[in-house]
Design an enzyme around this catalytic site. Structure first.
Site, PDB file in Angstrom:
ATOM      1  N   HIS A  65       0.831  -1.213   0.000  1.00  0.00           N
ATOM      2  CA  HIS A  65       0.000   0.000   0.000  1.00  0.00           C
ATOM      3  C   HIS A  65       0.867   1.266   0.000  1.00  0.00           C
ATOM      4  O   HIS A  65       1.224   1.776   1.064  1.00  0.00           O
ATOM      5  CB  HIS A  65      -0.925  -0.018   1.221  1.00  0.00           C
ATOM      6  N   HIS A  67       1.426   5.201  -2.251  1.00  0.00           N
ATOM      7  CA  HIS A  67       0.960   6.141  -3.268  1.00  0.00           C
ATOM      8  C   HIS A  67       2.191   6.770  -3.908  1.00  0.00           C
ATOM      9  O   HIS A  67       2.986   7.397  -3.214  1.00  0.00           O
ATOM     10  CB  HIS A  67       0.073   7.225  -2.625  1.00  0.00           C
ATOM     11  N   LEU A  68       2.348   6.578  -5.212  1.00  0.00           N
ATOM     12  CA  LEU A  68       3.549   7.101  -5.885  1.00  0.00           C
ATOM     13  C   LEU A  68       3.280   8.361  -6.701  1.00  0.00           C
ATOM     14  O   LEU A  68       4.202   8.983  -7.184  1.00  0.00           O
ATOM     15  CB  LEU A  68       4.194   6.020  -6.746  1.00  0.00           C
ATOM     16  N   ASN A  99      -4.868   5.994  -7.316  1.00  0.00           N
ATOM     17  CA  ASN A  99      -5.438   7.356  -7.299  1.00  0.00           C
ATOM     18  C   ASN A  99      -4.476   8.411  -7.835  1.00  0.00           C
ATOM     19  O   ASN A  99      -4.166   9.405  -7.188  1.00  0.00           O
ATOM     20  CB  ASN A  99      -5.957   7.739  -5.899  1.00  0.00           C
ATOM     21  N   ASP A 156      -8.582   2.813  -3.295  1.00  0.00           N
ATOM     22  CA  ASP A 156      -8.082   3.446  -2.065  1.00  0.00           C
ATOM     23  C   ASP A 156      -8.041   4.969  -2.161  1.00  0.00           C
ATOM     24  O   ASP A 156      -7.656   5.544  -3.177  1.00  0.00           O
ATOM     25  CB  ASP A 156      -6.691   2.941  -1.703  1.00  0.00           C
ATOM     26  N   HIS A 183     -10.487   0.304   1.206  1.00  0.00           N
ATOM     27  CA  HIS A 183     -10.434   1.475   2.100  1.00  0.00           C
ATOM     28  C   HIS A 183     -11.855   1.619   2.640  1.00  0.00           C
ATOM     29  O   HIS A 183     -12.755   2.018   1.903  1.00  0.00           O
ATOM     30  CB  HIS A 183      -9.990   2.694   1.282  1.00  0.00           C
ATOM     31  N   ASP A 326       0.978   2.888   3.738  1.00  0.00           N
ATOM     32  CA  ASP A 326       0.100   3.929   3.194  1.00  0.00           C
ATOM     33  C   ASP A 326       0.911   5.209   2.929  1.00  0.00           C
ATOM     34  O   ASP A 326       0.432   6.325   3.178  1.00  0.00           O
ATOM     35  CB  ASP A 326      -1.099   4.208   4.107  1.00  0.00           C
ATOM     36  N   HIS A 330       2.930  14.360   0.191  1.00  0.00           N
ATOM     37  CA  HIS A 330       2.352  15.642  -0.219  1.00  0.00           C
ATOM     38  C   HIS A 330       3.454  16.691  -0.164  1.00  0.00           C
ATOM     39  O   HIS A 330       4.407  16.564   0.600  1.00  0.00           O
ATOM     40  CB  HIS A 330       1.199  16.046   0.711  1.00  0.00           C
TER      41      HIS A 330
END
Ligand code: DOR
Ligand code: ZN
Ligand code: ZN
Length: 445
Positions: A65, A67-68, A99, A156, A183, A326, A330
């Site tokens: 899990h 996010h790239l 996402n 997710d 999720h 996760d 940002h």
């Protein structure tokens, strides 16, 4: 030196490998990208020999899990920067959520991600969305996406609110034998919440996200999987009741698995307003006055102390199968705003293994249990039978850990493009010092 025959001999390693149920001192020979031999003493010649002098060798961590952010949000993270952060933290395989912009809902996007990943130091495994555009209305073309190389399906960031769609997703994913990663969040109950509904939301007037928002949706998800007799995986479990629901479902024989993040294991709602209560924080970094820290804002939110206690017990007894980060990068300016306005998400790849070692130090897990939660079990959930354990013939993906090395988390030194960690300033004991992927050293501290 012919690359194909390149061999590396690791002498005097403490191999901690749950897949082989081994925790003992051995020599390990790697060749041709694979594990060749694991034995008490190996004396064959190798092109390179490293005497580890008792340092730990664990199978490379596998994060199901992350996010790239590529395509679409490359200013937050790219596939390359995320993979560099991964290997710096001991992760050799990372599964990336859908996402992005565009959403990974087509074979073309999946192929783009795999193409971008060709030069990445970690193995990047795309996860496809469940619904087109993650809009929650229409299923993606699962067969095409499986052919293109996705390892799982997930919307997710959002729940799949339409239960009929979720039902069909579970049915199709099981036909392709790919996991569905859920999720779980009831949107109406979640509303415009920003922190856990509890002590801190009440005292500080921040809009709360009740545990109920998660628990109701975990119940629904488990009921669907139970009814259909399919597998389902619950993302980032954060509540005591969620733990109860997963534990009782497993006892009934439901094929449910669950993950927990390091931040939900080490932090509770109080961290939102006061970083200073944590004994781990260096004195010089403790804030002089109370302040909100947007590096504590994520979804699901940091919960109560009771929830943290339940999550730790569940990780220890196997109710929770895996640790997943996760990792949600940002950009600094996006987080440097009022708490309500900051985006949800924290980075995790470069601190997760060290926090795992802390779970051993705090007697929550044994070393073998940590290896299971980080490597062999995530490999099994994703159906990767060439990795997750260091048996001869399998991929030479591993991390070398110095269990005593003292260091302080400094986000400025991250390989990730992002700095949004709630663990800044934490003093750690134990660190990944080398990471090896397909027999090649890809990270060297
Ligand atoms: O905190 C989160 N950040 N939770 C999610 O579900 C999505 C993620 C993100 O993409 O930033
Ligand atoms: Zn999520
Ligand atoms: Zn996520």
């Amino acid at each position: 030196m012919s690359k194909k025959n390149y061999s590396l001999l690791l002498k005097n390693a403490r191999l901690i490998d749950a897949g082989q149920n081994l925790d003992k001192q051995v020599d390990i020979l790697l060749g041709d990208g694979k594990v060749v031999e694991v034995a008490d003493v190996i004396s064959s010649a190798a092109e390179q020999v490293l005497d580890l002098d008792g340092a730990w060798v664990m199978p490379g961590a596998i994060d199901l899990h992350v996010h790239l952010r590529e395509p679409g949000f490359e200013y937050k993270e790219t596939i390359l920067s995320g993979a560099q952060a991964a290997v710096a933290g001991g992760f050799t395989s990372i599964a990336c959520m859908a996402n992005t912009n565009p959403v990974n809902d087509s074979a073309a996007i999946t192929r783009f991600i795999l193409e971008q990943a060709r030069l990445a130091p970690a193995k990047v495994l795309p996860i496809a969305a469940i619904s087109k555009g993650m809009a929650g209305d229409e299923l993606v073309e699962m067969g095409d996406l499986v052919d293109a190389g996705v390892v799982a399906f997930s919307d997710d960031g959002k729940t799949v609110a339409n239960s009929k769609l979720l039902r069909h997703a579970l049915e199709y994913a099981s036909l392709f034998n790919k996991p569905l990663l859920c999720h779980c969040q009831d949107n109406a109950l979640f509303a415009n919440g920003v922190v856990h509904e509890g002590l801190v939301s009440a005292a500080h007037g921040l809009a709360g996200i009740p545990s109920l928002a998660e628990d109701v949706d975990i119940s629904r998800t488990i009921m669907l999987a139970e009814y259909l007799n399919t597998k389902v995986h619950i993302c980032h479990l954060s509540t005591k009741t969620g733990v109860y629901l997963v534990r009782s479902a497993k006892a009934r024989g439901v094929k449910v698995t669950a993950e927990v993040t390091p931040h939900h294991l080490f932090l509770d709602e109080r961290a939102v307003v006061d970083l200073a209560y944590r004994e781990s924080l260096d004195e010089s970094l403790k804030p002089a006055k109370l302040c909100y820290n947007t590096a504590t804002k994520m979804s699901p939110p940091l919960r109560s102390v009771d929830d943290v206690v339940a999550l730790r017990a569940a990780l220890a007894d196997g109710t929770i199968d895996v640790i997943a980060t996760d990792h949600a990068p940002h950009e600094a300016t996006e987080k440097a705003v009022e708490y309500e306005l900051a985006p949800f998400g924290v980075v995790g790849l470069e601190t997760a293994v060290a926090l795992g070692l802390r779970l051993i130090q705090e007697k929550v897990l044994t070393p073998l249990e940590l290896a299971a939660r980080l490597s062999s079990t995530p490999a099994a959930i994703l159906g990767l039978n060439d990795r997750g354990t260091l048996a001869p013939g399998l991929a030479a993906d591993l991390m070398i850990v110095d269990p005593e090395l003292m260091w302080t988390v400094d986000p400025e030194k991250f390989y990730s493009k992002a700095r949004n960690t709630p663990f800044s300033g934490w003093q750690m004991r134990g660190r990944v010092v080398k990471t090896i992927v397909d027999g090649k050293i890809v990270f060297n501290l």
